[in-house]
Design a protein around this motif. Structure first.
Motif, PDB file in Angstrom:
ATOM      1  N   LEU A 167     115.244  81.410 -23.588  1.00 31.44           N
ATOM      2  CA  LEU A 167     114.404  82.593 -23.400  1.00 31.44           C
ATOM      3  C   LEU A 167     113.950  82.706 -21.948  1.00 31.44           C
ATOM      4  CD1 LEU A 167     112.793  85.013 -24.498  1.00 31.44           C
ATOM      5  CD2 LEU A 167     110.944  83.391 -25.026  1.00 31.44           C
ATOM      6  N   VAL A 168     113.487  81.613 -21.385  1.00 28.50           N
ATOM      7  CA  VAL A 168     113.037  81.621 -19.991  1.00 28.50           C
ATOM      8  C   VAL A 168     114.207  81.960 -19.062  1.00 28.50           C
ATOM      9  CG1 VAL A 168     112.115  80.194 -18.119  1.00 28.50           C
ATOM     10  CG2 VAL A 168     111.099  80.067 -20.392  1.00 28.50           C
ATOM     11  N   GLY A 169     115.378  81.400 -19.328  1.00 26.31           N
ATOM     12  CA  GLY A 169     116.557  81.720 -18.523  1.00 26.31           C
ATOM     13  C   GLY A 169     116.906  83.198 -18.584  1.00 26.31           C
ATOM     14  N   SER A 170     116.806  83.779 -19.762  1.00 29.44           N
ATOM     15  CA  SER A 170     117.093  85.205 -19.916  1.00 29.44           C
ATOM     16  C   SER A 170     116.073  86.055 -19.165  1.00 29.44           C
ATOM     17  CB  SER A 170     117.097  85.591 -21.399  1.00 29.44           C
ATOM     18  OG  SER A 170     118.126  84.920 -22.077  1.00 29.44           O
ATOM     19  N   ILE A 171     114.818  85.686 -19.292  1.00 31.60           N
ATOM     20  CA  ILE A 171     113.773  86.439 -18.595  1.00 31.60           C
ATOM     21  C   ILE A 171     113.945  86.333 -17.085  1.00 31.60           C
ATOM     22  CG2 ILE A 171     111.281  86.521 -18.128  1.00 31.60           C
ATOM     23  CD1 ILE A 171     110.879  85.753 -21.126  1.00 31.60           C
ATOM     24  N   VAL A 172     114.195  85.147 -16.586  1.00 33.70           N
ATOM     25  CA  VAL A 172     114.399  84.960 -15.146  1.00 33.70           C
ATOM     26  C   VAL A 172     115.607  85.769 -14.669  1.00 33.70           C
ATOM     27  CG1 VAL A 172     115.065  83.259 -13.388  1.00 33.70           C
ATOM     28  CG2 VAL A 172     113.222  82.748 -14.988  1.00 33.70           C
ATOM     29  N   THR A 183     115.087  88.716 -11.917  1.00 36.49           N
ATOM     30  CA  THR A 183     115.714  88.545 -10.605  1.00 36.49           C
ATOM     31  C   THR A 183     116.973  89.390 -10.427  1.00 36.49           C
ATOM     32  OG1 THR A 183     117.062  86.670 -11.325  1.00 36.49           O
ATOM     33  CG2 THR A 183     114.861  86.183 -10.415  1.00 36.49           C
ATOM     34  N   GLY A 184     117.449  90.005 -11.485  1.00 38.19           N
ATOM     35  CA  GLY A 184     118.683  90.771 -11.406  1.00 38.19           C
ATOM     36  C   GLY A 184     119.925  89.922 -11.594  1.00 38.19           C
ATOM     37  N   GLY A 185     119.735  88.656 -11.874  1.00 40.82           N
ATOM     38  CA  GLY A 185     120.864  87.762 -12.129  1.00 40.82           C
ATOM     39  C   GLY A 185     121.498  87.261 -10.855  1.00 40.82           C
ATOM     40  N   PRO A 186     122.443  86.360 -11.006  1.00 45.71           N
ATOM     41  CA  PRO A 186     123.123  85.804  -9.835  1.00 45.71           C
ATOM     42  C   PRO A 186     123.950  86.861  -9.112  1.00 45.71           C
ATOM     43  CG  PRO A 186     123.873  84.747 -11.866  1.00 45.71           C
ATOM     44  CD  PRO A 186     122.894  85.777 -12.248  1.00 45.71           C
ATOM     45  N   VAL A 193     129.153  77.095 -12.223  1.00 47.00           N
ATOM     46  CA  VAL A 193     128.173  76.112 -11.748  1.00 47.00           C
ATOM     47  C   VAL A 193     127.158  75.786 -12.837  1.00 47.00           C
ATOM     48  CG1 VAL A 193     126.289  75.747 -10.099  1.00 47.00           C
ATOM     49  CG2 VAL A 193     128.484  76.680  -9.315  1.00 47.00           C
ATOM     50  N   TYR A 194     126.616  76.794 -13.485  1.00 44.16           N
ATOM     51  CA  TYR A 194     125.619  76.551 -14.523  1.00 44.16           C
ATOM     52  C   TYR A 194     126.225  75.885 -15.753  1.00 44.16           C
ATOM     53  CZ  TYR A 194     121.802  78.800 -12.060  1.00 44.16           C
ATOM     54  OH  TYR A 194     120.807  79.094 -11.156  1.00 44.16           O
ATOM     55  N   THR A 195     127.482  76.186 -16.052  1.00 42.65           N
ATOM     56  CA  THR A 195     128.149  75.499 -17.158  1.00 42.65           C
ATOM     57  C   THR A 195     128.319  74.018 -16.823  1.00 42.65           C
ATOM     58  OG1 THR A 195     129.280  77.510 -17.865  1.00 42.65           O
ATOM     59  CG2 THR A 195     130.221  75.421 -18.587  1.00 42.65           C
ATOM     60  N   ALA A 196     128.716  73.717 -15.597  1.00 41.55           N
ATOM     61  CA  ALA A 196     128.850  72.317 -15.182  1.00 41.55           C
ATOM     62  C   ALA A 196     127.503  71.599 -15.235  1.00 41.55           C
ATOM     63  CB  ALA A 196     129.447  72.244 -13.775  1.00 41.55           C
ATOM     64  N   ILE A 197     126.450  72.261 -14.803  1.00 40.27           N
ATOM     65  CA  ILE A 197     125.109  71.671 -14.875  1.00 40.27           C
ATOM     66  C   ILE A 197     124.718  71.426 -16.332  1.00 40.27           C
ATOM     67  CG2 ILE A 197     122.648  72.077 -14.426  1.00 40.27           C
ATOM     68  CD1 ILE A 197     123.554  73.652 -11.904  1.00 40.27           C
ATOM     69  N   SER A 209     121.611  79.743 -20.804  1.00 36.55           N
ATOM     70  CA  SER A 209     121.343  81.175 -20.823  1.00 36.55           C
ATOM     71  C   SER A 209     121.897  81.855 -19.574  1.00 36.55           C
ATOM     72  CB  SER A 209     119.834  81.412 -20.923  1.00 36.55           C
ATOM     73  OG  SER A 209     119.552  82.785 -20.886  1.00 36.55           O
ATOM     74  N   VAL A 210     121.636  81.282 -18.416  1.00 36.11           N
ATOM     75  CA  VAL A 210     122.146  81.865 -17.177  1.00 36.11           C
ATOM     76  C   VAL A 210     123.675  81.878 -17.184  1.00 36.11           C
ATOM     77  CG1 VAL A 210     122.213  81.649 -14.662  1.00 36.11           C
ATOM     78  CG2 VAL A 210     120.073  81.217 -15.888  1.00 36.11           C
ATOM     79  N   ALA A 211     124.291  80.791 -17.635  1.00 34.06           N
ATOM     80  CA  ALA A 211     125.754  80.713 -17.669  1.00 34.06           C
ATOM     81  C   ALA A 211     126.348  81.755 -18.610  1.00 34.06           C
ATOM     82  CB  ALA A 211     126.199  79.310 -18.081  1.00 34.06           C
ATOM     83  N   MET A 212     125.773  81.911 -19.793  1.00 37.29           N
ATOM     84  CA  MET A 212     126.341  82.835 -20.769  1.00 37.29           C
ATOM     85  C   MET A 212     126.097  84.289 -20.381  1.00 37.29           C
ATOM     86  SD  MET A 212     127.975  80.980 -22.906  1.00 37.29           S
ATOM     87  CE  MET A 212     128.393  80.140 -21.399  1.00 37.29           C
ATOM     88  N   ILE A 213     124.961  84.584 -19.769  1.00 34.14           N
ATOM     89  CA  ILE A 213     124.723  85.946 -19.284  1.00 34.14           C
ATOM     90  C   ILE A 213     125.697  86.260 -18.157  1.00 34.14           C
ATOM     91  CG2 ILE A 213     123.077  87.439 -18.087  1.00 34.14           C
ATOM     92  CD1 ILE A 213     120.862  86.030 -19.736  1.00 34.14           C
ATOM     93  N   ALA A 214     125.916  85.298 -17.265  1.00 29.12           N
ATOM     94  CA  ALA A 214     126.877  85.502 -16.174  1.00 29.12           C
ATOM     95  C   ALA A 214     128.282  85.697 -16.724  1.00 29.12           C
ATOM     96  CB  ALA A 214     126.826  84.314 -15.208  1.00 29.12           C
ATOM     97  N   MET A 215     128.634  84.959 -17.773  1.00 27.44           N
ATOM     98  CA  MET A 215     129.954  85.117 -18.376  1.00 27.44           C
ATOM     99  C   MET A 215     130.118  86.519 -18.964  1.00 27.44           C
ATOM    100  SD  MET A 215     131.765  83.069 -21.512  1.00 27.44           S
ATOM    101  CE  MET A 215     132.104  81.594 -20.585  1.00 27.44           C
ATOM    102  N   THR A 216     129.117  86.967 -19.675  1.00 28.59           N
ATOM    103  CA  THR A 216     129.183  88.305 -20.271  1.00 28.59           C
ATOM    104  C   THR A 216     129.257  89.378 -19.196  1.00 28.59           C
ATOM    105  OG1 THR A 216     127.966  87.525 -22.202  1.00 28.59           O
ATOM    106  CG2 THR A 216     128.005  89.902 -21.828  1.00 28.59           C
ATOM    107  N   ALA A 217     128.439  89.253 -18.158  1.00 28.49           N
ATOM    108  CA  ALA A 217     128.469  90.218 -17.062  1.00 28.49           C
ATOM    109  C   ALA A 217     129.836  90.226 -16.389  1.00 28.49           C
ATOM    110  CB  ALA A 217     127.379  89.884 -16.042  1.00 28.49           C
ATOM    111  N   ASN A 218     130.399  89.054 -16.209  1.00 31.85           N
ATOM    112  CA  ASN A 218     131.707  88.944 -15.577  1.00 31.85           C
ATOM    113  C   ASN A 218     132.795  89.583 -16.439  1.00 31.85           C
ATOM    114  OD1 ASN A 218     132.930  88.125 -13.235  1.00 31.85           O
ATOM    115  ND2 ASN A 218     133.490  86.119 -14.021  1.00 31.85           N
ATOM    116  N   LEU A 219     132.755  89.328 -17.733  1.00 29.91           N
ATOM    117  CA  LEU A 219     133.736  89.930 -18.639  1.00 29.91           C
ATOM    118  C   LEU A 219     133.636  91.453 -18.642  1.00 29.91           C
ATOM    119  CD1 LEU A 219     133.590  87.532 -21.710  1.00 29.91           C
ATOM    120  CD2 LEU A 219     135.611  88.033 -20.323  1.00 29.91           C
ATOM    121  N   LEU A 220     132.417  91.957 -18.716  1.00 31.87           N
ATOM    122  CA  LEU A 220     132.234  93.407 -18.749  1.00 31.87           C
ATOM    123  C   LEU A 220     132.617  94.046 -17.420  1.00 31.87           C
ATOM    124  CD1 LEU A 220     128.922  93.651 -20.790  1.00 31.87           C
ATOM    125  CD2 LEU A 220     131.239  94.211 -21.553  1.00 31.87           C
ATOM    126  N   ASN A 221     132.310  93.365 -16.341  1.00 26.29           N
ATOM    127  CA  ASN A 221     132.641  93.889 -15.018  1.00 26.29           C
ATOM    128  C   ASN A 221     134.149  93.922 -14.783  1.00 26.29           C
ATOM    129  OD1 ASN A 221     132.047  94.862 -12.426  1.00 26.29           O
ATOM    130  ND2 ASN A 221     132.184  92.805 -11.567  1.00 26.29           N
TER     131      ASN A 221
END
Length: 179
Positions: free
Chosen positions: A47-52, A56-59, A68-72, A101-113
């Motif tokens: 939840l905190v990752g999603s809110i951040v 912040t508008g995401g990476p 990077v976040y998946t590796a972390i 959360s950050v990794a999965m949101i970035a993945m979804t954004a990347n797929l949609l983009n």
């Protein structure tokens, strides 16, 4: 990205969700309340990752952030598998939830983009099919825990996930790391 989604469902989600009852009962020796704390800490981190990410508008580079976040996340799960008490386990899952959360949101954004407008629904439908890695990961982890033990199983899953995440990053470095 679909391979990474399948890999995550195969190796990471079983550790951070499906095996938590085993961890609570057999590793941390706690009851249902302890299990609740473990599950809630991962969820709160998510939840905190999603809110951040929203605030912040995401990476700026979602493909890089995804890797990077998946590796972390895998590194944290590797550490989580070697913790002996509930408090540090809760903290590890809190951080793991955040980076997941950050990794999965970035993945979804990347797929949609990367998808044409008319194919976005299909692409997300195929992405949803990656969830079928999780039952395979849960069955494999259960069998491995019985044979080699909890800690070696978690170490194996996290190491395999980390290695293949790095290999995916190397294989598709041109498209994922371009400016």
């Amino acid at each position: 990205m679909m391979w990474l989604a399948f890999l995550i469902n195969l190796t990471a989600y079983p550790i951070s969700s499906g095996l938590l009852p085993y961890v609570a009962k057999r590793v941390y020796l706690v009851d249902a309340t302890g299990l609740g704390w473990l599950a809630a800490s991962f969820a709160l981190g998510s939840l905190v990752g999603s809110i951040v990410t929203v605030v912040t508008g995401g990476p700026r580079h979602p493909a890089r952030a995804m890797l990077v976040y998946t590796a972390i996340w895998y590194a944290i799960l590797l550490g989580f598998g070697h913790l002996w008490s509930l408090g540090p386990g809760i903290l590890a899952l809190l951080v793991a939830g955040f980076v997941q959360s950050v990794a999965m949101i970035a993945m979804t954004a990347n797929l949609l983009n990367a998808s044409d407008d008319r194919f976005r629904g299909r692409v997300m439908g195929v992405r949803t099919l990656a969830i079928y890695g999780m039952p395979l990961g849960l069955m494999a982890s259960g069998a491995l825990i019985e044979r080699i033990g909890y800690r070696p199983t978690i170490s194996t899953f996290a190491a395999v996930g980390l290695v293949f995440t790095l290999l995916i990053g190397i294989k598709w470095r041109v498209s994922l790391w371009r400016r």
